[in-house]
Design a protein around this motif. Structure first.
Motif, PDB file in Angstrom:
ATOM      1  N   LEU A  41      -3.447   5.910  -0.291  1.00  0.00           N
ATOM      2  CA  LEU A  41      -3.579   6.411  -1.651  1.00  0.00           C
ATOM      3  C   LEU A  41      -3.779   5.311  -2.682  1.00  0.00           C
ATOM      4  O   LEU A  41      -4.468   5.504  -3.678  1.00  0.00           O
ATOM      5  N   ALA A  42      -3.147   4.157  -2.463  1.00  0.00           N
ATOM      6  CA  ALA A  42      -3.229   3.066  -3.443  1.00  0.00           C
ATOM      7  C   ALA A  42      -2.843   1.768  -2.768  1.00  0.00           C
ATOM      8  O   ALA A  42      -2.135   1.763  -1.752  1.00  0.00           O
ATOM      9  N   ALA A  51      -6.497  -0.995  -5.729  1.00  0.00           N
ATOM     10  CA  ALA A  51      -7.401   0.109  -5.394  1.00  0.00           C
ATOM     11  C   ALA A  51      -6.605   1.401  -5.435  1.00  0.00           C
ATOM     12  O   ALA A  51      -5.432   1.429  -5.078  1.00  0.00           O
ATOM     13  N   ARG A  52      -7.250   2.459  -5.869  1.00  0.00           N
ATOM     14  CA  ARG A  52      -6.660   3.785  -5.837  1.00  0.00           C
ATOM     15  C   ARG A  52      -7.688   4.731  -5.259  1.00  0.00           C
ATOM     16  O   ARG A  52      -8.875   4.651  -5.593  1.00  0.00           O
ATOM     17  N   ALA A  53      -7.263   5.604  -4.362  1.00  0.00           N
ATOM     18  CA  ALA A  53      -8.193   6.520  -3.708  1.00  0.00           C
ATOM     19  C   ALA A  53      -8.986   7.296  -4.751  1.00  0.00           C
ATOM     20  O   ALA A  53      -8.429   7.978  -5.608  1.00  0.00           O
ATOM     21  N   GLY A  54     -10.290   7.135  -4.710  1.00  0.00           N
ATOM     22  CA  GLY A  54     -11.165   7.778  -5.671  1.00  0.00           C
ATOM     23  C   GLY A  54     -11.293   7.041  -6.981  1.00  0.00           C
ATOM     24  O   GLY A  54     -12.056   7.458  -7.857  1.00  0.00           O
ATOM     25  N   LEU A  71     -16.724   6.318   6.324  1.00  0.00           N
ATOM     26  CA  LEU A  71     -15.308   6.333   5.995  1.00  0.00           C
ATOM     27  C   LEU A  71     -15.015   7.573   5.182  1.00  0.00           C
ATOM     28  O   LEU A  71     -15.546   7.745   4.090  1.00  0.00           O
ATOM     29  N   PRO A  72     -14.213   8.505   5.709  1.00  0.00           N
ATOM     30  CA  PRO A  72     -13.881   9.694   4.923  1.00  0.00           C
ATOM     31  C   PRO A  72     -13.113   9.318   3.674  1.00  0.00           C
ATOM     32  O   PRO A  72     -12.368   8.346   3.657  1.00  0.00           O
ATOM     33  N   SER A  73     -13.311  10.112   2.630  1.00  0.00           N
ATOM     34  CA  SER A  73     -12.637   9.831   1.372  1.00  0.00           C
ATOM     35  C   SER A  73     -11.140  10.039   1.521  1.00  0.00           C
ATOM     36  O   SER A  73     -10.696  11.077   2.005  1.00  0.00           O
ATOM     37  N   PRO A  74     -10.315   9.034   1.126  1.00  0.00           N
ATOM     38  CA  PRO A  74      -8.867   9.210   1.188  1.00  0.00           C
ATOM     39  C   PRO A  74      -8.422  10.259   0.172  1.00  0.00           C
ATOM     40  O   PRO A  74      -9.127  10.560  -0.784  1.00  0.00           O
ATOM     41  N   ALA A  75      -7.247  10.817   0.393  1.00  0.00           N
ATOM     42  CA  ALA A  75      -6.681  11.743  -0.592  1.00  0.00           C
ATOM     43  C   ALA A  75      -6.485  11.020  -1.906  1.00  0.00           C
ATOM     44  O   ALA A  75      -6.130   9.861  -1.927  1.00  0.00           O
ATOM     45  N   SER A  76      -6.733  11.710  -2.989  1.00  0.00           N
ATOM     46  CA  SER A  76      -6.636  11.041  -4.292  1.00  0.00           C
ATOM     47  C   SER A  76      -5.452  11.534  -5.105  1.00  0.00           C
ATOM     48  O   SER A  76      -5.261  11.110  -6.230  1.00  0.00           O
ATOM     49  N   ALA A 115       0.852  -1.184   0.000  1.00  0.00           N
ATOM     50  CA  ALA A 115       0.000   0.000   0.000  1.00  0.00           C
ATOM     51  C   ALA A 115       0.886   1.232   0.000  1.00  0.00           C
ATOM     52  O   ALA A 115       2.026   1.202   0.477  1.00  0.00           O
ATOM     53  N   LEU A 116       0.362   2.313  -0.544  1.00  0.00           N
ATOM     54  CA  LEU A 116       1.065   3.593  -0.535  1.00  0.00           C
ATOM     55  C   LEU A 116       0.247   4.579   0.280  1.00  0.00           C
ATOM     56  O   LEU A 116      -0.969   4.733   0.055  1.00  0.00           O
ATOM     57  N   ALA A 117       0.897   5.226   1.242  1.00  0.00           N
ATOM     58  CA  ALA A 117       0.218   6.191   2.102  1.00  0.00           C
ATOM     59  C   ALA A 117       1.018   7.479   2.166  1.00  0.00           C
ATOM     60  O   ALA A 117       2.237   7.494   1.924  1.00  0.00           O
TER      61      ALA A 117
END
Length: 297
Positions: free
Chosen positions: A121-122, A136-139, A281-286, A113-115
């Motif tokens: 983020l992904a 998965a990718r944020a958004g 769940l708040p939307s992660p940064a995209s 995962a990338l944060a």
């Protein structure tokens, strides 16, 4: 911007490292190739080799990034502090389900995962022996083998809800009471053996919820983003989102929707099911500037 081309590049790295460092050792481990970090927590030469290669290749793909890997943290807990720094962080479990890998079972995964500054983020979940990949990718949604997936909404009803939990041998006395309280609500419990594949099952609609009682980020980061992008909701026992850097109130519950997650948390605490639900769940940064664990045993 971390875009679809970047997603594909990372997937290629993950596949290549698995092909070169993991699969040649699958079913061919000698006794000397396996050791214990703690009782029941196995590690192999494949874990170490895969994490080294992933670290080298992923930091080359994203200059200035850092790595928080399971084996690096086992050697130095201070590595976890990088999750609270300014640099983008790769979170790696080189083999999730090491016990399965040692036993010859195909149920193991590579989790990446990338944060950035605590936001996912992904993510990439790869089961090389099964030929299965989830991203998965944020958004950008959740994808399994190129097909977009969604959770199966369940609502707050717990009777017969299919819930995946840890094997009872890992339950603490406190958590044992919670699992028994959950069982009294009539849920259908199954025991997981590798978190990567069980998060995948939830994301694609095959399960209703997952309850976990440890917060090693490498076990959960990839799956949590996958579930979130598939429409699911994850919350800790305090009702807050999972904190990658640790210190979470446990259990962590990932459910198919907010109502399900809240109901499972309430049942675990042996409380009445909430009548009005506020978790989400708040939307992660995209976006990201390119310059800038007991896991499944």
């Amino acid at each position: 911007m971390f875009d679809d081309r970047d997603m594909a590049r990372v997937e290629q790295v993950v596949r290549r490292v698995a092909a070169e460092q993991i699969m040649p050792r699958y079913g061919r481990l000698a006794a000397a190739d396996v050791s214990e970090k703690s009782p029941g927590d196995l590690v192999t030469v494949a874990d170490h080799a895969a994490e080294r290669e992933l670290t080298r290749e992923l930091t080359a793909l994203l200059p200035g990034s850092v790595v928080v890997g399971e084996e690096a943290v086992a050697a130095d807990r201070g590595v976890l502090a990088q999750l609270e720094g300014d640099a983008p962080a790769w979170i790696i479990d080189p083999i999730d389900g090491t016990a399965n890998f040692v036993d010859g079972s195909p149920r193991f995964t590579v989790l990446v995962a990338l944060a950035h500054q605590g936001e996912l983020l992904a993510s990439w979940t790869y089961a090389p022996a099964l030929g299965l990949v989830a991203t998965a990718r944020a958004g950008g949604g959740a994808w399994i083998d190129g097909e977009r997936v969604r959770v199966r909404p369940t609502g707050p009803a717990l009777k017969h809800l299919d819930v995946t939990v840890a094997n009872p041998k890992w339950w603490s006395a406190e958590h044992r009471r919670g699992f028994h309280a959950l069982a009294r609500r009539g849920v259908s419990m199954a025991y997981y053996d590798t978190t990567g594949l069980d998060y995948l099952a939830l994301a694609r609609g095959g399960r209703g919820a997952i309850v976990v009682t440890w917060d090693n980020p490498w076990d959960h980061a990839a799956g949590l983003l996958l579930v979130a992008e598939a429409g699911g909701v994850a919350r800790t026992a305090s009702g807050t989102p999972f904190r990658l850097a640790g210190g979470n109130a446990l259990p962590l519950v990932a459910g198919a929707d907010a109502e399900c997650t809240a109901a499972v948390l309430a049942a675990f605490a042996d409380e009445p099911t909430p009548s009005r639900l506020t978790v989400g769940l708040p939307s992660p940064a995209s976006r990201l500037s390119s310059t800038t664990t007991p896991a499944a045993r």
